[in-house]
Write a protein that holds these residues in place. Sequence first.
Motif, short mmCIF file in Angstrom:
data_model
loop_
_atom_site.label_atom_id
_atom_site.label_comp_id
_atom_site.label_asym_id
_atom_site.label_seq_id
_atom_site.Cartn_x
_atom_site.Cartn_y
_atom_site.Cartn_z
N ALA A 195 0.84 -1.19 0.00
CA ALA A 195 0.00 0.00 0.00
C ALA A 195 0.88 1.24 0.00
N TRP B 132 1.18 5.12 2.00
CA TRP B 132 0.71 6.00 3.08
C TRP B 132 1.80 7.03 3.34
N GLU C 170 4.42 -2.58 3.22
CA GLU C 170 3.44 -3.40 3.92
C GLU C 170 4.05 -3.80 5.25
N LYS D 262 -3.26 2.20 -5.98
CA LYS D 262 -3.08 2.52 -4.56
C LYS D 262 -3.48 3.98 -4.30
N SER E 115 -4.07 7.05 -0.97
CA SER E 115 -3.76 7.36 0.42
C SER E 115 -4.30 8.74 0.80
N LEU F 252 -2.41 -1.74 9.20
CA LEU F 252 -1.61 -2.30 8.12
C LEU F 252 -0.13 -2.36 8.45
N PRO G 232 -0.28 -6.54 9.57
CA PRO G 232 -0.78 -6.64 8.19
C PRO G 232 -1.46 -7.96 7.86
N VAL H 125 -2.68 3.33 10.47
CA VAL H 125 -2.86 3.19 9.02
C VAL H 125 -3.94 2.16 8.79
N ALA I 82 -6.51 0.32 6.27
CA ALA I 82 -6.47 0.00 4.84
C ALA I 82 -7.76 -0.68 4.40
N LEU J 114 -6.61 -0.37 -3.53
CA LEU J 114 -6.19 -0.43 -2.13
C LEU J 114 -6.01 0.99 -1.60
N THR K 104 -5.65 3.70 1.84
CA THR K 104 -5.32 3.84 3.26
C THR K 104 -5.81 5.19 3.78
N SER L 192 -4.54 7.37 7.06
CA SER L 192 -3.57 7.39 8.16
C SER L 192 -3.70 8.68 8.95
#
Length: 245
Positions: A27, A29, A43, A127, A129, A184, A188, A212, A214, A233, A235, A237
């Motif tokens: 991922a 972040w 990860e 991905k 974030s 995560l 994870p 974080v 996810a 995917l 996230t 955070s």
Amino acid sequence: MKILPFACMALVTSISSAYSEQAQAHAIWFAERSSQVAFIYGEGAQDLDTVKRQNKIKSITGYNKNWQLKNVKLIESGPMMLLSDKSVYAVTGMLDNGLWSKTKEGEWFAKGRDEIPNALLSEHTKKYSVHLRGPLAQVPALKNQQLQILPVGNEFSDQKGAIVSYSITFNSKAVQGAKVINDLVNDPDQEPIVSNDDGLVTLPLRNQGLNVVAAIYDEKSTNLNVFDKTEHLATLSFVLPHAAE
């Protein structure tokens, strides 16, 4: 230094071990590194070289406390990419990781099913974030975040263990079946919780520090000859403050 510019409460208990392997994925972040805000690709404790992946980063956007846009850049610093302006209230990113196929031997290659026809899985991975430079707060639907984790409510505790509901949205609509991991970075491999019919999951705040969260959502393929699905995917955070020294 090289500078890269960019346009910038229902508790869900439905958990399935069948999702475990799918939920284990890299991922993006943001996290503090030497008092700077760094763009992370990884990860768990794995923090990989983001510089060699910089061509896959499609957007970096900063915001002030009123969610007005702030111009930000990523600065190359060794193997890391650092945010040019750490005074932002929030920052978002999007990385298109392209096509990946897994062979029966368990190896991954950056190719589609058209090049590896016997692959066990071929997918296009994207991905996203959203990072708050402080405790959990309300977050609006944001540009370039096709999959997004939205905290539900007007006020949120800044203490570990408090219960929070999240709405998982795809193309700005709540989605059922998204797989959500509460931590995560530190756990994870935990079994994900699956968003309900209203797109909701309810979880405790996990860490008195960096959190974080996810979410993974699979979109049907638009070209089955090349890939089986698109894995999105996202996230969210944020940082809960520690006690005063």
